[in-house]
Structure formats: C-alpha cells, structure tokens
Design a protein around this motif. Structure first.
Motif, PDB file in Angstrom:
ATOM      1  N   VAL A 109       0.841  -1.199   0.000  1.00  0.00           N
ATOM      2  CA  VAL A 109       0.000   0.000   0.000  1.00  0.00           C
ATOM      3  C   VAL A 109       0.874   1.246   0.000  1.00  0.00           C
ATOM      4  CG1 VAL A 109      -1.811   1.257   1.230  1.00  0.00           C
ATOM      5  CG2 VAL A 109      -1.858  -1.230   1.168  1.00  0.00           C
ATOM      6  N   ASN A 110       1.972   1.213   0.738  1.00  0.00           N
ATOM      7  CA  ASN A 110       2.902   2.341   0.725  1.00  0.00           C
ATOM      8  C   ASN A 110       3.512   2.534  -0.659  1.00  0.00           C
ATOM      9  OD1 ASN A 110       2.559   3.139   3.347  1.00  0.00           O
ATOM     10  ND2 ASN A 110       4.381   2.106   4.111  1.00  0.00           N
ATOM     11  N   LYS A 111       3.862   1.440  -1.319  1.00  0.00           N
ATOM     12  CA  LYS A 111       4.400   1.522  -2.683  1.00  0.00           C
ATOM     13  C   LYS A 111       3.375   2.129  -3.635  1.00  0.00           C
ATOM     14  CE  LYS A 111       8.372  -0.821  -2.666  1.00  0.00           C
ATOM     15  NZ  LYS A 111       9.619  -0.349  -3.162  1.00  0.00           N
ATOM     16  N   ILE A 112       2.130   1.678  -3.531  1.00  0.00           N
ATOM     17  CA  ILE A 112       1.070   2.233  -4.381  1.00  0.00           C
ATOM     18  C   ILE A 112       0.903   3.719  -4.101  1.00  0.00           C
ATOM     19  CG2 ILE A 112      -1.428   2.191  -4.784  1.00  0.00           C
ATOM     20  CD1 ILE A 112      -1.261  -0.866  -4.324  1.00  0.00           C
ATOM     21  N   ASN A 113       0.967   4.089  -2.847  1.00  0.00           N
ATOM     22  CA  ASN A 113       0.840   5.494  -2.471  1.00  0.00           C
ATOM     23  C   ASN A 113       1.983   6.321  -3.062  1.00  0.00           C
ATOM     24  OD1 ASN A 113       0.341   7.939  -1.108  1.00  0.00           O
ATOM     25  ND2 ASN A 113      -0.541   6.823   0.588  1.00  0.00           N
ATOM     26  N   ILE A 114       3.190   5.798  -3.035  1.00  0.00           N
ATOM     27  CA  ILE A 114       4.335   6.508  -3.616  1.00  0.00           C
ATOM     28  C   ILE A 114       4.156   6.670  -5.115  1.00  0.00           C
ATOM     29  CG2 ILE A 114       6.794   6.250  -4.168  1.00  0.00           C
ATOM     30  CD1 ILE A 114       7.163   5.147  -1.341  1.00  0.00           C
ATOM     31  N   TYR A 115       3.718   5.622  -5.806  1.00  0.00           N
ATOM     32  CA  TYR A 115       3.524   5.726  -7.251  1.00  0.00           C
ATOM     33  C   TYR A 115       2.394   6.698  -7.583  1.00  0.00           C
ATOM     34  CZ  TYR A 115       6.626   1.715  -7.452  1.00  0.00           C
ATOM     35  OH  TYR A 115       7.703   0.873  -7.319  1.00  0.00           O
ATOM     36  N   PHE A 116       1.356   6.714  -6.771  1.00  0.00           N
ATOM     37  CA  PHE A 116       0.272   7.678  -6.956  1.00  0.00           C
ATOM     38  C   PHE A 116       0.790   9.109  -6.795  1.00  0.00           C
ATOM     39  CE2 PHE A 116      -3.072  10.329  -5.050  1.00  0.00           C
ATOM     40  CZ  PHE A 116      -3.982  10.341  -6.103  1.00  0.00           C
ATOM     41  N   GLN A 117       1.644   9.319  -5.807  1.00  0.00           N
ATOM     42  CA  GLN A 117       2.216  10.645  -5.609  1.00  0.00           C
ATOM     43  C   GLN A 117       3.067  11.066  -6.805  1.00  0.00           C
ATOM     44  OE1 GLN A 117       4.269  10.807  -1.860  1.00  0.00           O
ATOM     45  NE2 GLN A 117       2.462  10.172  -0.714  1.00  0.00           N
ATOM     46  N   LEU A 118       3.845  10.144  -7.337  1.00  0.00           N
ATOM     47  CA  LEU A 118       4.667  10.471  -8.497  1.00  0.00           C
ATOM     48  C   LEU A 118       3.811  10.792  -9.716  1.00  0.00           C
ATOM     49  CD1 LEU A 118       7.530   7.868  -8.047  1.00  0.00           C
ATOM     50  CD2 LEU A 118       7.659  10.335  -7.711  1.00  0.00           C
ATOM     51  N   ILE A 119       2.708  10.086  -9.885  1.00  0.00           N
ATOM     52  CA  ILE A 119       1.788  10.389 -10.992  1.00  0.00           C
ATOM     53  C   ILE A 119       1.168  11.766 -10.806  1.00  0.00           C
ATOM     54  CG2 ILE A 119      -0.438   9.730 -12.007  1.00  0.00           C
ATOM     55  CD1 ILE A 119       0.441   6.802 -11.567  1.00  0.00           C
TER      56      ILE A 119
ATOM     57  N   VAL B 279       9.512  16.135  -5.594  1.00  0.00           N
ATOM     58  CA  VAL B 279       9.571  14.793  -6.177  1.00  0.00           C
ATOM     59  C   VAL B 279      10.625  13.949  -5.468  1.00  0.00           C
ATOM     60  CG1 VAL B 279      10.198  13.539  -8.284  1.00  0.00           C
ATOM     61  CG2 VAL B 279       8.649  15.456  -8.417  1.00  0.00           C
ATOM     62  N   ILE B 280      11.611  14.606  -4.900  1.00  0.00           N
ATOM     63  CA  ILE B 280      12.678  13.886  -4.204  1.00  0.00           C
ATOM     64  C   ILE B 280      12.120  13.126  -2.993  1.00  0.00           C
ATOM     65  CG2 ILE B 280      14.749  14.242  -2.818  1.00  0.00           C
ATOM     66  CD1 ILE B 280      15.498  16.444  -4.802  1.00  0.00           C
ATOM     67  N   LEU B 281      11.087  13.667  -2.342  1.00  0.00           N
ATOM     68  CA  LEU B 281      10.551  13.028  -1.129  1.00  0.00           C
ATOM     69  C   LEU B 281      10.038  11.604  -1.379  1.00  0.00           C
ATOM     70  CD1 LEU B 281       8.739  16.112   0.430  1.00  0.00           C
ATOM     71  CD2 LEU B 281      10.920  15.125   1.110  1.00  0.00           C
ATOM     72  N   PRO B 282       9.100  11.378  -2.324  1.00  0.00           N
ATOM     73  CA  PRO B 282       8.659   9.985  -2.522  1.00  0.00           C
ATOM     74  C   PRO B 282       9.740   9.105  -3.130  1.00  0.00           C
ATOM     75  CG  PRO B 282       7.553  11.413  -4.093  1.00  0.00           C
ATOM     76  CD  PRO B 282       8.304  12.296  -3.146  1.00  0.00           C
ATOM     77  N   LEU B 283      10.617   9.682  -3.954  1.00  0.00           N
ATOM     78  CA  LEU B 283      11.702   8.877  -4.510  1.00  0.00           C
ATOM     79  C   LEU B 283      12.660   8.417  -3.419  1.00  0.00           C
ATOM     80  CD1 LEU B 283      12.514  10.798  -7.811  1.00  0.00           C
ATOM     81  CD2 LEU B 283      11.307   8.621  -7.552  1.00  0.00           C
ATOM     82  N   PHE B 284      12.969   9.304  -2.481  1.00  0.00           N
ATOM     83  CA  PHE B 284      13.843   8.943  -1.367  1.00  0.00           C
ATOM     84  C   PHE B 284      13.166   7.910  -0.466  1.00  0.00           C
ATOM     85  CE2 PHE B 284      16.013  10.149   2.739  1.00  0.00           C
ATOM     86  CZ  PHE B 284      17.218   9.549   2.409  1.00  0.00           C
ATOM     87  N   ALA B 285      11.852   8.062  -0.249  1.00  0.00           N
ATOM     88  CA  ALA B 285      11.119   7.071   0.553  1.00  0.00           C
ATOM     89  C   ALA B 285      11.153   5.708  -0.126  1.00  0.00           C
ATOM     90  CB  ALA B 285       9.678   7.526   0.766  1.00  0.00           C
TER      91      ALA B 285
END
Length: 158
Positions: A85-95, A116-122
């Motif tokens: 779910v966290n991964k899906i949330n990160i990909y949603f944020q990037l979209i 954009v650095i925040l979800p990529l770093f997470a």
C-alpha cells in the motif's frame, strides 16, 4: 523465529530511524501532493471559492493521511504485506507530480523537483536492508513477543 531474525539482520537504531523516515517522507509528500492536486484541478476547472478549496483540501488530506497511517500501523503491528500500500501510495504521488508538471508546463520545474525527491527517497529507503530489518523486527515481535524480547535481552546482556 527470534534467533532467525538475529542471523539475518542487525538490530540497530538505524533500522528504526529508516522506518520512521519512510513514514514521514510519505506523509510530507502526500500533504504537498494534495495541495498541488487541488491547484491542478483549479487550473483545469476554473477558480474555486475559498470554501470549496478548503473542503477539497481537507477531504483529500484526510483520505491521504488515512491511506498512509492505516498501512503503517499494520506494518508496526507485524504485517509486512502492507508495504504494498505504501508503494502504491508513492507511485500515486509520483503520478500526481507528473500531472502537476504537465499542467503548469515549465513554470515550476525547480519547485517540483524539490518535492519529487521526497517519494523517490522514501522508495529508495524502502529498498534498503535497514527497512527490511525494520519489517522483520516487527514481524518477529508479532509472531513470538515473549521469546523475541527474551532473545533481545539475552543478546544485550551477553
């Protein structure tokens, strides 16, 4: 199971720091995404009144917060499958960041890059061995709490 944890992972404060950092990075990025998503909708649909803007912002922030907090509570309670779910949330944020970039077309590229650095770093931290140890620690603690705590105490006092 507890001895298996100590064979595969090192128990350190760093794994807890990485686990908390992942949660915080996803939360901060989600707050920014919600605001930028409302700005994107405002650009595409027209000016919102302050009341509509506030309602949309609060409701989107609430939904994003719940979609982050509930899986991370499950992770801390020893359910590592909630990482998906966290991964899906990160990909949603990037979209959402991509949509923001396409909507505002080169007006705020540097501003966007900072966020954009925040979800990529997470995402990068989630792939680290310290985060895997964080997940394994909570899973081992859930499976055998008393035995795991005894093995931690035994290792600390040896």
């Amino acid at each position: 199971m507890s001895d298996n944890f100590f064979e595969k992972h090192d128990l350190s404060i760093g794994m807890f720091v990485v686990g908390i950092a992942v949660i915080m990075l996803i939360l901060i990025s989600a707050g920014i995404v919600c605001f930028l998503m409302i700005l994107t909708l405002q650009t595409l649909l027209g000016k919102f009144t302050s009341e509509v803007f506030g309602i949309l912002l609060v409701s989107s922030e609430l939904i994003m917060t719940l979609s982050i907090v509930i899986p991370n509570i499950l992770i801390i309670r020893g359910r590592p499958k909630a990482v998906k779910v966290n991964k899906i949330n990160i990909y949603f944020q990037l979209i959402c960041y991509l949509l923001f970039l396409l909507t505002f077309q080169n007006k705020n590229d540097l501003f966007l890059l900072i966020f954009v650095i925040l979800p990529l770093f997470a995402n990068w931290l989630m792939l680290s061995t310290k985060y895997q140890a964080f997940l394994a620690y909570h899973e081992a603690l859930r499976k055998d709490p008393i035995g795991f705590r005894q093995s931690i105490a035994k290792r600390m006092f040896e």
